[in-house]
Write a protein that holds these residues in place. Sequence first.
Motif, PDB file in Angstrom:
ATOM      1  N   GLN A  74       1.022  -0.626   0.364  1.00 34.05           N
ATOM      2  CA  GLN A  74      -0.478  -0.263   0.049  1.00 34.05           C
ATOM      3  C   GLN A  74       0.296   1.591  -0.005  1.00 34.05           C
ATOM      4  O   GLN A  74       1.532   1.790   1.387  1.00 34.05           O
ATOM      5  N   PRO A  75       1.003   1.701  -0.819  1.00 33.32           N
ATOM      6  CA  PRO A  75       1.646   3.498  -1.064  1.00 33.32           C
ATOM      7  C   PRO A  75       0.974   4.479  -0.536  1.00 33.32           C
ATOM      8  O   PRO A  75      -0.152   4.432  -1.099  1.00 33.32           O
ATOM      9  N   ASN A  76       1.590   5.337  -0.491  1.00 34.25           N
ATOM     10  CA  ASN A  76       1.145   6.633  -0.274  1.00 34.25           C
ATOM     11  C   ASN A  76       0.625   7.042  -1.061  1.00 34.25           C
ATOM     12  O   ASN A  76      -0.176   8.569  -0.995  1.00 34.25           O
ATOM     13  N   ASP A  77       1.435   7.652  -1.952  1.00 31.13           N
ATOM     14  CA  ASP A  77       0.555   7.894  -3.933  1.00 31.13           C
ATOM     15  C   ASP A  77      -0.045   6.645  -4.992  1.00 31.13           C
ATOM     16  O   ASP A  77      -0.117   7.321  -6.037  1.00 31.13           O
ATOM     17  N   GLY A  78      -0.880   6.127  -4.164  1.00 26.50           N
ATOM     18  CA  GLY A  78      -1.544   5.339  -5.200  1.00 26.50           C
ATOM     19  C   GLY A  78      -2.451   4.599  -4.678  1.00 26.50           C
ATOM     20  O   GLY A  78      -1.942   4.121  -4.125  1.00 26.50           O
ATOM     21  N   ASP A  79      -2.828   3.222  -5.458  1.00 18.66           N
ATOM     22  CA  ASP A  79      -3.366   2.321  -5.479  1.00 18.66           C
ATOM     23  C   ASP A  79      -2.964   0.711  -4.782  1.00 18.66           C
ATOM     24  O   ASP A  79      -1.574   0.646  -5.095  1.00 18.66           O
ATOM     25  N   GLY A  80      -3.534  -0.022  -3.592  1.00 18.53           N
ATOM     26  CA  GLY A  80      -2.876  -1.227  -3.568  1.00 18.53           C
ATOM     27  C   GLY A  80      -2.586  -2.406  -4.674  1.00 18.53           C
ATOM     28  O   GLY A  80      -2.905  -1.897  -5.659  1.00 18.53           O
ATOM     29  N   ARG A  81      -1.831  -2.713  -4.034  1.00 24.77           N
ATOM     30  CA  ARG A  81      -0.496  -3.247  -5.367  1.00 24.77           C
ATOM     31  C   ARG A  81      -0.381  -5.631  -4.101  1.00 24.77           C
ATOM     32  O   ARG A  81      -0.126  -5.001  -3.488  1.00 24.77           O
ATOM     33  N   LEU A  82      -0.416  -5.910  -5.132  1.00 20.14           N
ATOM     34  CA  LEU A  82      -0.210  -7.517  -5.634  1.00 20.14           C
ATOM     35  C   LEU A  82       0.620  -8.103  -6.105  1.00 20.14           C
ATOM     36  O   LEU A  82       1.269  -7.866  -6.839  1.00 20.14           O
ATOM     37  N   HIS A  83       1.976  -8.537  -4.557  1.00 17.99           N
ATOM     38  CA  HIS A  83       2.944  -9.286  -5.673  1.00 17.99           C
ATOM     39  C   HIS A  83       3.391 -10.528  -5.472  1.00 17.99           C
ATOM     40  O   HIS A  83       3.418 -10.952  -4.442  1.00 17.99           O
ATOM     41  N   LEU A  84       3.668 -11.135  -7.131  1.00 16.12           N
ATOM     42  CA  LEU A  84       3.296 -12.742  -6.349  1.00 16.12           C
ATOM     43  C   LEU A  84       5.182 -13.267  -6.970  1.00 16.12           C
ATOM     44  O   LEU A  84       5.109 -12.849  -8.064  1.00 16.12           O
ATOM     45  N   GLY A  85       5.118 -13.913  -6.030  1.00 13.45           N
ATOM     46  CA  GLY A  85       6.807 -14.450  -6.955  1.00 13.45           C
ATOM     47  C   GLY A  85       6.780 -16.263  -6.334  1.00 13.45           C
ATOM     48  O   GLY A  85       6.618 -16.600  -5.625  1.00 13.45           O
ATOM     49  N   LEU A  86       7.838 -16.497  -7.707  1.00 11.23           N
ATOM     50  CA  LEU A  86       7.586 -18.279  -7.321  1.00 11.23           C
ATOM     51  C   LEU A  86       9.479 -18.250  -7.587  1.00 11.23           C
ATOM     52  O   LEU A  86       9.725 -18.031  -7.980  1.00 11.23           O
ATOM     53  N   GLU A  87      10.317 -18.992  -7.059  1.00 12.44           N
ATOM     54  CA  GLU A  87      11.424 -19.217  -6.710  1.00 12.44           C
ATOM     55  C   GLU A  87      12.152 -20.981  -6.805  1.00 12.44           C
ATOM     56  O   GLU A  87      11.166 -21.111  -6.076  1.00 12.44           O
ATOM     57  N   GLY A  88      12.448 -21.614  -7.561  1.00 13.47           N
ATOM     58  CA  GLY A  88      13.234 -22.966  -7.887  1.00 13.47           C
ATOM     59  C   GLY A  88      14.380 -22.770  -7.638  1.00 13.47           C
ATOM     60  O   GLY A  88      15.028 -22.174  -8.181  1.00 13.47           O
ATOM     61  N   LEU A  89      15.040 -24.026  -6.915  1.00  7.53           N
ATOM     62  CA  LEU A  89      16.823 -23.805  -6.973  1.00  7.53           C
ATOM     63  C   LEU A  89      16.721 -25.026  -7.280  1.00  7.53           C
ATOM     64  O   LEU A  89      16.208 -26.294  -6.724  1.00  7.53           O
ATOM     65  N   LEU A  90      17.420 -25.707  -8.282  1.00  2.01           N
ATOM     66  CA  LEU A  90      17.548 -27.325  -8.768  1.00  2.01           C
ATOM     67  C   LEU A  90      19.012 -27.219  -8.483  1.00  2.01           C
ATOM     68  O   LEU A  90      20.372 -26.416  -8.650  1.00  2.01           O
ATOM     69  N   ALA A  91      19.927 -28.711  -7.761  1.00  2.00           N
ATOM     70  CA  ALA A  91      20.812 -29.290  -7.132  1.00  2.00           C
ATOM     71  C   ALA A  91      21.396 -28.269  -7.064  1.00  2.00           C
ATOM     72  O   ALA A  91      22.845 -28.413  -6.517  1.00  2.00           O
ATOM     73  N   GLY A  92      21.019 -27.092  -5.962  1.00  2.35           N
ATOM     74  CA  GLY A  92      21.803 -26.569  -5.180  1.00  2.35           C
ATOM     75  C   GLY A  92      22.763 -25.304  -5.913  1.00  2.35           C
ATOM     76  O   GLY A  92      22.976 -24.754  -5.597  1.00  2.35           O
ATOM     77  N   VAL A  93      21.744 -25.128  -7.544  1.00  2.00           N
ATOM     78  CA  VAL A  93      23.014 -24.352  -7.791  1.00  2.00           C
ATOM     79  C   VAL A  93      22.598 -23.429  -8.697  1.00  2.00           C
ATOM     80  O   VAL A  93      22.588 -22.397  -8.866  1.00  2.00           O
ATOM     81  N   LEU A  94      21.290 -23.621  -9.803  1.00  2.00           N
ATOM     82  CA  LEU A  94      20.767 -23.240 -10.629  1.00  2.00           C
ATOM     83  C   LEU A  94      19.229 -22.495 -10.055  1.00  2.00           C
ATOM     84  O   LEU A  94      18.248 -23.659  -9.867  1.00  2.00           O
ATOM     85  N   TYR A  95      18.667 -21.244  -9.583  1.00  7.30           N
ATOM     86  CA  TYR A  95      17.815 -20.754  -9.451  1.00  7.30           C
ATOM     87  C   TYR A  95      17.062 -20.572 -11.007  1.00  7.30           C
ATOM     88  O   TYR A  95      17.277 -19.592 -11.700  1.00  7.30           O
ATOM     89  N   LEU A  96      15.665 -20.682 -10.746  1.00  4.15           N
ATOM     90  CA  LEU A  96      14.025 -20.434 -11.376  1.00  4.15           C
ATOM     91  C   LEU A  96      13.942 -18.731 -11.117  1.00  4.15           C
ATOM     92  O   LEU A  96      12.991 -19.689  -9.823  1.00  4.15           O
ATOM     93  N   ARG A  97      13.642 -17.856 -11.300  1.00  3.38           N
ATOM     94  CA  ARG A  97      12.360 -17.173 -11.560  1.00  3.38           C
ATOM     95  C   ARG A  97      11.044 -16.397 -11.827  1.00  3.38           C
ATOM     96  O   ARG A  97      12.125 -16.046 -12.959  1.00  3.38           O
ATOM     97  N   GLY A  98      10.276 -16.326 -11.611  1.00  7.59           N
ATOM     98  CA  GLY A  98       9.079 -15.749 -11.888  1.00  7.59           C
ATOM     99  C   GLY A  98       8.461 -15.343 -11.167  1.00  7.59           C
ATOM    100  O   GLY A  98       7.991 -15.814  -9.842  1.00  7.59           O
TER     101      GLY A  98
END
Length: 318
Positions: free
Chosen positions: A244-268
Amino acid sequence: MHRKTSFILFLLFGWIAAALAQEFNKTGTSGFVFLEIPASARFAALGEAGITMPDAGAEGLHVNPALAALGGKRYALTVSHANWYVGSRHQAFAFTAQIPRAGTIGLRAVWFDFGSMEKTVNPTSSQAGSYISLGQYSAGAYALGLTFARQLTDRFAFGASLQYVREEIDQWHADNVVTDIGFIFLTGFKSLRIGTFLQSFGLEAKYAGEKFKMPQQLKMGFSAEVWGAMADPNRLTLLVEAVQPNDGDGRLHLGLEGLLAGVLYLRGGYKYGYEHEHLTGGIGLRLEKSFGALRCDLSYMDHETLDNTVRYTLAMEF
Protein backbone atom coordinates in the motif's frame (compact mmCIF):
# COMPACT_ATOMS: atom_id res chain seq x y z
CA MET A 1 0.80 -21.64 17.98
CA HIS A 2 -1.40 -22.71 15.08
CA ARG A 3 -4.25 -20.50 16.38
CA LYS A 4 -1.90 -17.54 16.58
CA THR A 5 -0.63 -18.20 13.05
CA SER A 6 -4.18 -18.49 11.70
CA PHE A 7 -5.12 -15.19 13.34
CA ILE A 8 -2.12 -13.41 11.84
CA LEU A 9 -2.93 -14.82 8.39
CA PHE A 10 -6.55 -13.70 8.79
CA LEU A 11 -5.40 -10.15 9.53
CA LEU A 12 -2.94 -10.25 6.66
CA PHE A 13 -5.48 -11.34 4.05
CA GLY A 14 -7.98 -8.82 5.40
CA TRP A 15 -5.42 -6.06 4.97
CA ILE A 16 -4.65 -7.26 1.42
CA ALA A 17 -8.33 -7.18 0.48
CA ALA A 18 -8.78 -3.71 1.97
CA ALA A 19 -5.70 -2.32 0.25
CA LEU A 20 -6.65 -3.63 -3.17
CA ALA A 21 -10.24 -2.42 -2.84
CA GLN A 22 -9.32 1.25 -2.53
CA GLU A 23 -10.50 3.38 -5.46
CA PHE A 24 -8.80 6.74 -4.86
CA ASN A 25 -5.98 8.02 -7.09
CA LYS A 26 -2.93 9.62 -5.47
CA THR A 27 -0.47 9.05 -8.32
CA GLY A 28 2.24 11.70 -8.61
CA THR A 29 1.82 13.12 -5.10
CA SER A 30 5.23 12.07 -3.74
CA GLY A 31 8.86 12.66 -4.67
CA PHE A 32 12.10 10.63 -4.50
CA VAL A 33 10.32 7.86 -6.42
CA PHE A 34 13.69 6.27 -7.28
CA LEU A 35 13.45 4.72 -3.79
CA GLU A 36 10.64 2.49 -5.09
CA ILE A 37 12.79 0.92 -7.84
CA PRO A 38 13.88 -2.66 -6.99
CA ALA A 39 17.60 -2.72 -6.19
CA SER A 40 18.13 -6.48 -6.52
CA ALA A 41 17.87 -8.70 -9.60
CA ARG A 42 16.68 -11.60 -7.47
CA PHE A 43 13.72 -9.81 -5.99
CA ALA A 44 12.93 -7.88 -9.17
CA ALA A 45 12.56 -11.29 -10.86
CA LEU A 46 10.20 -12.42 -8.09
CA GLY A 47 7.67 -9.71 -8.91
CA GLU A 48 9.33 -7.49 -6.27
CA ALA A 49 8.25 -9.88 -3.53
CA GLY A 50 10.84 -10.84 -0.92
CA ILE A 51 10.31 -9.27 2.51
CA THR A 52 10.07 -12.77 4.05
CA MET A 53 12.95 -14.52 2.24
CA PRO A 54 15.30 -15.63 5.07
CA ASP A 55 18.42 -16.14 2.92
CA ALA A 56 18.46 -12.61 1.48
CA GLY A 57 21.87 -11.76 2.92
CA ALA A 58 22.99 -8.18 2.23
CA GLU A 59 20.13 -7.80 -0.28
CA GLY A 60 17.86 -7.65 2.75
CA LEU A 61 18.92 -4.02 3.23
CA HIS A 62 17.06 -3.22 -0.01
CA VAL A 63 14.04 -5.43 0.69
CA ASN A 64 13.47 -5.68 4.46
CA PRO A 65 16.24 -4.79 6.93
CA ALA A 66 15.07 -7.49 9.36
CA LEU A 67 16.37 -10.12 6.91
CA ALA A 68 19.94 -8.98 7.55
CA ALA A 69 19.71 -10.55 11.02
CA LEU A 70 19.11 -14.03 9.54
CA GLY A 71 22.29 -14.35 7.48
CA GLY A 72 24.27 -17.58 7.75
CA LYS A 73 27.68 -15.97 7.16
CA ARG A 74 29.41 -13.21 9.11
CA TYR A 75 29.81 -10.91 6.11
CA ALA A 76 27.68 -10.36 3.02
CA LEU A 77 28.07 -8.07 0.02
CA THR A 78 25.98 -7.32 -3.05
CA VAL A 79 26.25 -4.97 -6.04
CA SER A 80 23.61 -4.40 -8.71
CA HIS A 81 23.27 -2.57 -12.03
CA ALA A 82 20.44 -1.90 -14.45
CA ASN A 83 19.99 0.23 -17.55
CA TRP A 84 16.63 1.79 -16.71
CA TYR A 85 14.12 3.54 -18.93
CA VAL A 86 15.05 6.11 -21.62
CA GLY A 87 18.79 5.95 -21.08
CA SER A 88 18.86 6.24 -17.28
CA ARG A 89 20.93 3.94 -15.04
CA HIS A 90 20.32 2.45 -11.61
CA GLN A 91 23.02 0.99 -9.33
CA ALA A 92 22.96 -0.34 -5.78
CA PHE A 93 25.40 -1.58 -3.15
CA ALA A 94 24.90 -3.26 0.23
CA PHE A 95 27.21 -4.72 2.88
CA THR A 96 26.39 -6.42 6.20
CA ALA A 97 28.53 -7.59 9.10
CA GLN A 98 27.34 -9.69 12.04
CA ILE A 99 28.56 -8.61 15.46
CA PRO A 100 28.46 -11.50 17.97
CA ARG A 101 25.89 -11.04 20.78
CA ALA A 102 24.93 -7.62 19.40
CA GLY A 103 23.28 -7.90 15.98
CA THR A 104 23.98 -7.07 12.37
CA ILE A 105 25.02 -3.71 10.97
CA GLY A 106 24.69 -2.78 7.32
CA LEU A 107 25.63 -0.08 4.85
CA ARG A 108 23.51 0.66 1.78
CA ALA A 109 23.92 2.97 -1.20
CA VAL A 110 21.70 3.52 -4.25
CA TRP A 111 22.45 5.75 -7.24
CA PHE A 112 20.11 6.79 -10.03
CA ASP A 113 21.60 8.59 -13.03
CA PHE A 114 19.15 10.39 -15.32
CA GLY A 115 21.96 11.26 -17.73
CA SER A 116 22.68 14.57 -19.46
CA MET A 117 20.12 16.71 -21.27
CA GLU A 118 20.20 19.87 -23.34
CA LYS A 119 19.31 23.07 -21.52
CA THR A 120 17.29 25.52 -23.63
CA VAL A 121 15.49 28.84 -23.29
CA ASN A 122 13.11 30.77 -25.55
CA PRO A 123 14.72 33.88 -27.11
CA THR A 124 11.73 35.99 -26.07
CA SER A 125 8.32 35.31 -24.59
CA SER A 126 6.78 35.81 -28.05
CA GLN A 127 9.02 33.22 -29.75
CA ALA A 128 7.71 30.06 -28.15
CA GLY A 129 8.50 27.92 -31.19
CA SER A 130 12.26 28.52 -31.14
CA TYR A 131 14.96 28.19 -28.52
CA ILE A 132 18.57 28.91 -27.66
CA SER A 133 20.80 26.10 -26.42
CA LEU A 134 22.59 26.76 -23.12
CA GLY A 135 24.62 23.54 -23.15
CA GLN A 136 24.10 20.37 -21.15
CA TYR A 137 22.90 19.76 -17.62
CA SER A 138 22.65 16.55 -15.58
CA ALA A 139 20.21 15.08 -13.08
CA GLY A 140 20.49 12.26 -10.57
CA ALA A 141 19.58 10.93 -7.16
CA TYR A 142 21.16 8.84 -4.44
CA ALA A 143 20.47 7.31 -1.02
CA LEU A 144 22.97 6.42 1.71
CA GLY A 145 21.78 4.26 4.60
CA LEU A 146 22.90 2.72 7.88
CA THR A 147 21.06 -0.37 9.18
CA PHE A 148 20.87 -2.28 12.44
CA ALA A 149 19.12 -5.67 12.63
CA ARG A 150 18.81 -8.22 15.41
CA GLN A 151 17.26 -11.64 15.87
CA LEU A 152 15.44 -11.39 19.21
CA THR A 153 14.35 -15.03 19.31
CA ASP A 154 14.82 -18.05 17.07
CA ARG A 155 11.58 -17.03 15.31
CA PHE A 156 11.46 -13.25 15.37
CA ALA A 157 13.80 -10.57 13.98
CA PHE A 158 13.59 -6.85 13.34
CA GLY A 159 15.65 -4.28 11.47
CA ALA A 160 15.72 -0.52 10.99
CA SER A 161 17.54 1.74 8.53
CA LEU A 162 18.22 5.46 8.57
CA GLN A 163 18.85 6.93 5.11
CA TYR A 164 19.92 10.26 3.70
CA VAL A 165 18.33 10.83 0.29
CA ARG A 166 19.02 13.53 -2.29
CA GLU A 167 17.83 14.46 -5.79
CA GLU A 168 19.61 16.93 -8.06
CA ILE A 169 18.73 18.58 -11.36
CA ASP A 170 20.99 21.29 -12.76
CA GLN A 171 21.63 23.76 -9.90
CA TRP A 172 18.57 22.72 -7.85
CA HIS A 173 18.35 19.92 -5.30
CA ALA A 174 16.18 18.45 -2.56
CA ASP A 175 17.23 16.20 0.32
CA ASN A 176 15.71 14.48 3.32
CA VAL A 177 16.14 11.71 5.90
CA VAL A 178 13.88 8.64 5.83
CA THR A 179 13.52 5.48 7.91
CA ASP A 180 12.87 1.86 6.93
CA ILE A 181 11.50 -0.54 9.57
CA GLY A 182 10.91 -4.25 9.04
CA PHE A 183 9.96 -7.41 10.94
CA ILE A 184 9.92 -11.12 10.11
CA PHE A 185 8.25 -13.91 12.06
CA LEU A 186 8.97 -17.61 11.52
CA THR A 187 5.63 -19.07 12.54
CA GLY A 188 6.75 -22.65 13.22
CA PHE A 189 3.86 -23.93 11.09
CA LYS A 190 5.73 -25.88 8.45
CA SER A 191 7.95 -23.32 6.66
CA LEU A 192 5.51 -20.41 6.79
CA ARG A 193 7.09 -16.97 7.33
CA ILE A 194 5.26 -13.66 7.81
CA GLY A 195 6.75 -10.19 7.49
CA THR A 196 5.99 -6.49 7.42
CA PHE A 197 8.03 -3.61 6.04
CA LEU A 198 7.47 0.15 6.29
CA GLN A 199 9.60 1.79 3.59
CA SER A 200 10.73 5.43 3.24
CA PHE A 201 8.94 6.85 6.26
CA GLY A 202 9.80 10.53 6.68
CA LEU A 203 8.64 14.12 6.81
CA GLU A 204 7.83 16.21 3.76
CA ALA A 205 10.66 17.66 1.68
CA LYS A 206 10.80 20.88 -0.33
CA TYR A 207 11.97 21.28 -3.92
CA ALA A 208 12.02 24.65 -5.74
CA GLY A 209 9.61 26.05 -3.16
CA GLU A 210 7.10 23.18 -3.44
CA LYS A 211 6.54 20.67 -0.65
CA PHE A 212 6.01 16.98 -1.36
CA LYS A 213 5.83 13.81 0.70
CA MET A 214 8.15 10.82 0.67
CA PRO A 215 7.23 7.67 -1.34
CA GLN A 216 6.16 5.71 1.72
CA GLN A 217 5.04 2.11 1.28
CA LEU A 218 3.63 -0.42 3.72
CA LYS A 219 4.26 -4.03 2.74
CA MET A 220 2.92 -7.20 4.32
CA GLY A 221 3.42 -10.72 3.05
CA PHE A 222 4.26 -14.34 3.59
CA SER A 223 6.36 -17.05 1.99
CA ALA A 224 6.74 -20.82 2.32
CA GLU A 225 8.33 -23.75 0.55
CA VAL A 226 5.70 -25.66 -1.41
CA TRP A 227 8.29 -28.31 -2.28
CA GLY A 228 11.39 -29.14 -0.27
CA ALA A 229 12.88 -26.93 2.45
CA MET A 230 14.92 -23.73 2.39
CA ALA A 231 18.15 -25.61 3.17
CA ASP A 232 17.54 -28.33 0.52
CA PRO A 233 19.40 -28.32 -2.81
CA ASN A 234 16.04 -28.69 -4.58
CA ARG A 235 13.08 -26.57 -3.50
CA LEU A 236 10.24 -24.34 -4.68
CA THR A 237 9.29 -21.21 -2.72
CA LEU A 238 6.06 -19.21 -3.04
CA LEU A 239 5.95 -15.52 -2.04
CA VAL A 240 2.87 -13.30 -1.71
CA GLU A 241 2.95 -9.63 -0.73
CA ALA A 242 0.48 -6.77 -0.52
CA VAL A 243 1.75 -3.22 -0.96
CA GLN A 244 0.00 0.00 0.00
CA PRO A 245 1.85 3.13 -1.24
CA ASN A 246 0.91 6.59 -0.09
CA ASP A 247 0.80 7.85 -3.69
CA GLY A 248 -1.27 5.15 -5.37
CA ASP A 249 -3.71 2.28 -5.00
CA GLY A 250 -2.98 -1.07 -3.37
CA ARG A 251 -0.92 -3.63 -5.25
CA LEU A 252 -0.20 -7.35 -5.01
CA HIS A 253 3.15 -9.02 -5.75
CA LEU A 254 3.47 -12.76 -6.46
CA GLY A 255 6.72 -14.68 -6.85
CA LEU A 256 8.06 -18.20 -7.33
CA GLU A 257 11.67 -19.28 -6.89
CA GLY A 258 12.96 -22.74 -7.71
CA LEU A 259 16.42 -24.03 -6.80
CA LEU A 260 17.83 -27.01 -8.68
CA ALA A 261 20.82 -29.07 -7.49
CA GLY A 262 21.79 -26.25 -5.14
CA VAL A 263 23.18 -24.34 -8.13
CA LEU A 264 20.54 -23.04 -10.57
CA TYR A 265 17.75 -20.62 -9.64
CA LEU A 266 14.67 -20.16 -11.80
CA ARG A 267 12.40 -17.25 -10.87
CA GLY A 268 9.15 -15.70 -12.00
CA GLY A 269 6.66 -13.16 -10.74
CA TYR A 270 3.54 -11.16 -11.44
CA LYS A 271 2.68 -7.62 -10.26
CA TYR A 272 -1.03 -6.99 -9.88
CA GLY A 273 -2.38 -3.43 -9.71
CA TYR A 274 0.09 -1.82 -12.12
CA GLU A 275 -0.98 -0.20 -15.37
CA HIS A 276 1.97 -1.19 -17.58
CA GLU A 277 4.16 -3.60 -15.52
CA HIS A 278 3.12 -7.18 -14.86
CA LEU A 279 5.37 -10.14 -15.68
CA THR A 280 8.88 -10.58 -14.33
CA GLY A 281 11.41 -13.39 -14.56
CA GLY A 282 15.03 -14.28 -14.06
CA ILE A 283 17.73 -16.83 -13.41
CA GLY A 284 20.60 -17.19 -10.95
CA LEU A 285 23.71 -19.26 -10.47
CA ARG A 286 25.10 -20.15 -7.02
CA LEU A 287 28.67 -21.32 -6.52
CA GLU A 288 30.19 -22.57 -3.28
CA LYS A 289 33.83 -21.57 -2.87
CA SER A 290 36.39 -22.06 -0.11
CA PHE A 291 35.89 -18.46 1.07
CA GLY A 292 32.07 -18.67 1.03
CA ALA A 293 29.19 -18.49 -1.44
CA LEU A 294 28.93 -16.52 -4.68
CA ARG A 295 25.67 -15.87 -6.57
CA CYS A 296 25.08 -14.19 -9.92
CA ASP A 297 21.54 -13.12 -10.79
CA LEU A 298 19.78 -11.71 -13.84
CA SER A 299 16.22 -10.39 -13.98
CA TYR A 300 13.88 -9.27 -16.76
CA MET A 301 10.88 -6.99 -16.33
CA ASP A 302 8.30 -6.46 -19.05
CA HIS A 303 6.88 -3.00 -19.71
CA GLU A 304 4.08 -2.43 -22.19
CA THR A 305 5.05 1.09 -23.32
CA LEU A 306 8.67 1.72 -22.27
CA ASP A 307 11.79 -0.38 -22.78
CA ASN A 308 11.97 -3.73 -21.02
CA THR A 309 14.64 -3.75 -18.34
CA VAL A 310 17.38 -6.20 -17.40
CA ARG A 311 19.14 -6.07 -14.03
CA TYR A 312 22.36 -7.80 -12.96
CA THR A 313 23.39 -8.57 -9.37
CA LEU A 314 26.48 -10.14 -7.84
CA ALA A 315 26.08 -11.34 -4.24
CA MET A 316 28.71 -12.81 -1.90
CA GLU A 317 28.66 -14.31 1.61
CA PHE A 318 31.88 -15.08 3.47
